[in-house]
Design an enzyme around this catalytic site. Sequence first.
Site, PDB file in Angstrom:
ATOM      1  N   CYS A   1       5.915   6.082   4.658  1.00  0.00           N
ATOM      2  CA  CYS A   1       4.723   5.357   4.177  1.00  0.00           C
ATOM      3  C   CYS A   1       4.169   5.946   2.883  1.00  0.00           C
ATOM      4  CB  CYS A   1       3.634   5.355   5.242  1.00  0.00           C
ATOM      5  SG  CYS A   1       4.126   4.473   6.720  1.00  0.00           S
TER       6      CYS A   1
ATOM      7  N   ASP B   1      -5.202 -10.357  -0.974  1.00  0.00           N
ATOM      8  CA  ASP B   1      -3.904 -11.030  -0.854  1.00  0.00           C
ATOM      9  C   ASP B   1      -3.052 -10.861  -2.108  1.00  0.00           C
ATOM     10  OD1 ASP B   1      -1.987 -12.593   0.473  1.00  0.00           O
ATOM     11  OD2 ASP B   1      -2.739 -14.439  -0.442  1.00  0.00           O
ATOM     12  N   HIS B   2      -1.794 -10.503  -1.893  1.00  0.00           N
ATOM     13  CA  HIS B   2      -0.821 -10.304  -2.974  1.00  0.00           C
ATOM     14  C   HIS B   2      -1.275  -9.237  -3.976  1.00  0.00           C
ATOM     15  CE1 HIS B   2       0.967 -13.776  -1.155  1.00  0.00           C
ATOM     16  NE2 HIS B   2       2.005 -13.729  -1.982  1.00  0.00           N
TER      17      HIS B   2
ATOM     18  N   HIS C   1       4.911   0.002  -0.226  1.00  0.00           N
ATOM     19  CA  HIS C   1       5.661  -0.922   0.641  1.00  0.00           C
ATOM     20  C   HIS C   1       4.678  -1.971   1.127  1.00  0.00           C
ATOM     21  CE1 HIS C   1       3.807   1.935   3.438  1.00  0.00           C
ATOM     22  NE2 HIS C   1       3.782   0.920   4.290  1.00  0.00           N
TER      23      HIS C   1
ATOM     24  N   HIS D   1       3.071  -5.183   3.817  1.00  0.00           N
ATOM     25  CA  HIS D   1       2.838  -5.690   5.174  1.00  0.00           C
ATOM     26  C   HIS D   1       2.284  -7.102   5.083  1.00  0.00           C
ATOM     27  CE1 HIS D   1       3.328  -1.850   7.255  1.00  0.00           C
ATOM     28  NE2 HIS D   1       2.592  -1.272   6.311  1.00  0.00           N
TER      29      HIS D   1
ATOM     30  N   GLU E   1      -1.563  -4.475  11.386  1.00  0.00           N
ATOM     31  CA  GLU E   1      -0.684  -4.095  10.278  1.00  0.00           C
ATOM     32  C   GLU E   1       0.722  -4.614  10.558  1.00  0.00           C
ATOM     33  OE1 GLU E   1      -0.978  -0.318   7.709  1.00  0.00           O
ATOM     34  OE2 GLU E   1       0.281   0.206   9.405  1.00  0.00           O
TER      35      GLU E   1
ATOM     36  N   HIS F   1       0.838  -1.195   0.000  1.00  0.00           N
ATOM     37  CA  HIS F   1       0.000   0.000   0.000  1.00  0.00           C
ATOM     38  C   HIS F   1       0.877   1.251   0.000  1.00  0.00           C
ATOM     39  CE1 HIS F   1      -0.419   0.793   4.666  1.00  0.00           C
ATOM     40  NE2 HIS F   1       0.810   0.560   4.328  1.00  0.00           N
TER      41      HIS F   1
HETATM   42 NI    NI Z   1       2.365   0.650   5.745  1.00  0.00          NI
END
Ligand code: NI
Length: 262
Positions: A161, A207-208, A167, A169, A252, A142
Amino acid sequence: MELTREVRFSLTEVAANTKPRNSWAGWPASDRLAPYLLLRVTVRGVVDRRTGYLCNIVTLDRAVRDVAIPLMRETNQRDLANGATHEEVLRHIIRPLEDVMPEGAELIRLELRATPFLAYTWNKGNSEMVQITQSFEFAAAHRLHCADLSDEENRRIFGKCTNPNGHGHNYVVEVTVGGEPDAKSGMLLGVDRLERIVNERVIDVFDHKHLNLDCADFAETNPSVENITRAIWNRLNGAFDPVTLKKVRVYETPKTYAEYCG
Ligand code: NI
């Protein structure tokens, strides 16, 4: 004041000449194939001014070992072909445990952990109701960024961020549903059904993925952990009928999580 004690045990026969202890191995411990469970007992009461105790946790341990565990073992063995459901076992031990709570300690919550990722909870006030909390996970990228702000402003608010290429998570999602278990099946809803619905509506979608670019949920909103939590609530609310969605918690990182109850 509320006080919680976790008791660890396996549903195996108690070996002779062993002393009860509440360690990591639990008691009774087992070298054989037997369910290893955790029961969290929460009581409410007034703290004694002299001792600083609401009640002695030893009495809570004893109540679980003398009353709840034998009942669970018995329930589990009575119908080996079908086994008892976690919901049935949980509801079965409420009243007997209430009867042996130490003076001044009111039993208000029981949490039976079947796996590190699956918990069954009863709360006082609605004795018919059981809640199930199951963990899920997805990995996603995100970027936190507001298009109407300058790059400098975005960096000031979001720091690293707001990195243009995003990046990632490893998100952990805890979904809690609640209701009255079905009289015939003894279940609230099968864990399999719970997992299938969450997989279809949430995990397979996020996901992914790059949440900003791939998921319509975040076309207008930043995929912050707060907004992800609300988006998951919206995707799941009403999906378990007649069972109700009670809570969504999203981690997160192990240090940051958001919770939403509608
Ligand atoms: Ni983040």
